[in-house]
Design an enzyme around this catalytic site. Structure first.
Site, PDB file in Angstrom:
ATOM      1  N   THR A   1       0.574  -1.506   0.131  1.00 10.64           N
ATOM      2  CA  THR A   1      -0.218   0.180  -0.090  1.00 10.64           C
ATOM      3  C   THR A   1       1.025   1.447   0.182  1.00 10.64           C
ATOM      4  O   THR A   1       2.398   1.725   0.293  1.00 10.64           O
ATOM      5  CB  THR A   1      -1.215  -0.186   1.552  1.00 10.64           C
ATOM      6  OG1 THR A   1      -0.117  -0.076   2.264  1.00 10.64           O
ATOM      7  CG2 THR A   1      -1.830  -1.713   1.039  1.00 10.64           C
ATOM      8  N   GLY A   2      -0.004   2.081  -0.249  1.00 12.21           N
ATOM      9  CA  GLY A   2       0.898   3.801  -0.428  1.00 12.21           C
ATOM     10  C   GLY A   2       2.136   3.942  -1.507  1.00 12.21           C
ATOM     11  O   GLY A   2       2.892   4.854  -1.627  1.00 12.21           O
ATOM     12  N   SER A   8       7.195   6.010  13.197  1.00 13.41           N
ATOM     13  CA  SER A   8       8.258   6.726  13.373  1.00 13.41           C
ATOM     14  C   SER A   8       9.097   7.015  14.338  1.00 13.41           C
ATOM     15  O   SER A   8       8.942   6.335  14.892  1.00 13.41           O
ATOM     16  CB  SER A   8       7.250   8.117  12.797  1.00 13.41           C
ATOM     17  OG  SER A   8       8.166   9.471  12.082  1.00 13.41           O
ATOM     18  N   TYR A  68      -0.442  13.063  13.533  1.00 12.04           N
ATOM     19  CA  TYR A  68       0.497  12.119  12.794  1.00 12.04           C
ATOM     20  C   TYR A  68       0.910  11.539  13.580  1.00 12.04           C
ATOM     21  O   TYR A  68       1.189  10.245  14.290  1.00 12.04           O
ATOM     22  CB  TYR A  68       1.243  13.254  11.388  1.00 12.04           C
ATOM     23  CG  TYR A  68       2.406  11.725  10.950  1.00 12.04           C
ATOM     24  CD1 TYR A  68       1.747  11.354   9.860  1.00 12.04           C
ATOM     25  CD2 TYR A  68       3.392  11.682  11.702  1.00 12.04           C
ATOM     26  CE1 TYR A  68       2.778  10.663   9.455  1.00 12.04           C
ATOM     27  CE2 TYR A  68       4.728  11.316  10.923  1.00 12.04           C
ATOM     28  CZ  TYR A  68       4.224  10.079   9.693  1.00 12.04           C
ATOM     29  OH  TYR A  68       5.107   9.752   8.770  1.00 12.04           O
ATOM     30  N   ILE A  98       8.965   5.376  -0.333  1.00 10.63           N
ATOM     31  CA  ILE A  98       9.085   4.059   0.564  1.00 10.63           C
ATOM     32  C   ILE A  98       8.153   2.941   0.227  1.00 10.63           C
ATOM     33  O   ILE A  98       8.864   1.945  -0.910  1.00 10.63           O
ATOM     34  CB  ILE A  98       8.773   4.263   1.651  1.00 10.63           C
ATOM     35  CG1 ILE A  98       9.728   5.259   2.044  1.00 10.63           C
ATOM     36  CG2 ILE A  98       9.260   2.460   2.558  1.00 10.63           C
ATOM     37  CD1 ILE A  98       9.967   5.560   4.426  1.00 10.63           C
ATOM     38  N   GLN A 132       6.542   8.453  -7.051  1.00 13.85           N
ATOM     39  CA  GLN A 132       8.219   7.425  -7.897  1.00 13.85           C
ATOM     40  C   GLN A 132       9.336   7.940  -6.574  1.00 13.85           C
ATOM     41  O   GLN A 132      10.315   6.659  -6.391  1.00 13.85           O
ATOM     42  CB  GLN A 132       8.404   8.046  -9.016  1.00 13.85           C
ATOM     43  CG  GLN A 132       9.338   7.253  -9.786  1.00 13.85           C
ATOM     44  CD  GLN A 132       9.064   6.259 -10.481  1.00 13.85           C
ATOM     45  OE1 GLN A 132       8.424   5.925 -11.259  1.00 13.85           O
ATOM     46  NE2 GLN A 132       9.523   4.729  -9.565  1.00 13.85           N
TER      47      GLN A 132
END
Length: 247
Positions: A11-12, A144, A157, A19, A16
């Protein structure tokens, strides 16, 4: 071709330089059949934009994983398309740049839905449909550095990434009974083109090697974890930051 015969969902996959693209490319190079998906409307909202449509040796679909039924429907679509699913790489994330005083309920809910709820629902449906007789069941998601340093300028986030960190042991403990080895990666600062020039230059000096992390660095760790050699690493949050110096 260590992943020949295995089916991988990534996914995601949108930009280009991201990750997810490096991960999908690596799994494809390792022999996996890759089902890639992204969500361009998210990137359209961001300062960096969605950019040009990508060219890849696999088809890139579009799925809104922030919806209630989107994650389970995506897993079912992969099974319907390829007959099996062995690897789930949950690389997607909703970015947010509001601090505590400026965030609101809508932003908190949107980040929760996209960043945490979707991963839990992907894991749930993956456990339901995965055939434990197939070797190489793997799932990875990404946190993160909020456990190592405050991220007060990205409160929605950071909170959701913290949830991904803390849920790892519990989710992995269930998935392993279904033949799925699960872990979480903190890749540290990765140069995907999001940082303004001044931020990029400042962060670069905080690495002992004098360079940012790259999507390829992340893909290198992913390649180990999804391979047979990584089967003994279960329920861990792996900080792969290249010695990043916060102090």
């Amino acid at each position: 071709m260590p992943l020949a015969g295995r089916v991988a969902l990534v996914t995601g996959v949108s930009r280009q330089a991201g990750i997810a693209v490096a991960v999908a490319d690596r799994l494809h190079a390792m022999g996996a059949t890759v089902f890639a998906t992204g969500w361009r409307p998210h990137d359209d909202e961001m300062p960096w934009g969605a950019g040009e449509p990508m060219l890849a040796p696999y088809e890139i679909h579009q799925h809104d994983l922030g919806s209630h039924d989107g994650p389970a429907a995506l897993i079912d679509e992969v099974i319907a398309t390829h007959g099996a699913l062995d690897i789930v790489m949950a690389v997607h994330a909703r970015s947010s740049s509001t601090d505590l005083l400026h965030t609101d309920a809508a932003e908190l809910d949107a980040c929760w839905a996209a960043n945490v709820r979707s991963v839990v629902l992907l894991a749930q449906q993956f456990a339901r449909v995965h055939d434990p007789a197939r070797s190489g069941g793997r799932m990875l998601w990404f946190t993160s550095g909020q456990a190592l340093q405050p991220m007060s300028g990205e409160i929605a986030y950071a909170i959701t990434k913290a949830a991904l960190h803390q849920m790892t042991a519990s989710i992995a403990n269930t998935l392993i009974d279904h033949g799925i080895v699960a872990n979480c990666i903190n890749p540290g600062p990765v140069d995907t083109g999001w940082a303004p020039n001044d931020v990029h230059a400042a962060v670069k000096t905080m690495f002992p090697t004098g360079r940012w992390g790259t999507p390829t660095d992340v893909a290198n760790l992913v390649a180990f974890l999804v391979g047979d050699e990584g089967a003994w690493m279960v329920g861990q949050v792996l900080n792969s930051e290249g010695g990043f110096r916060r102090c």
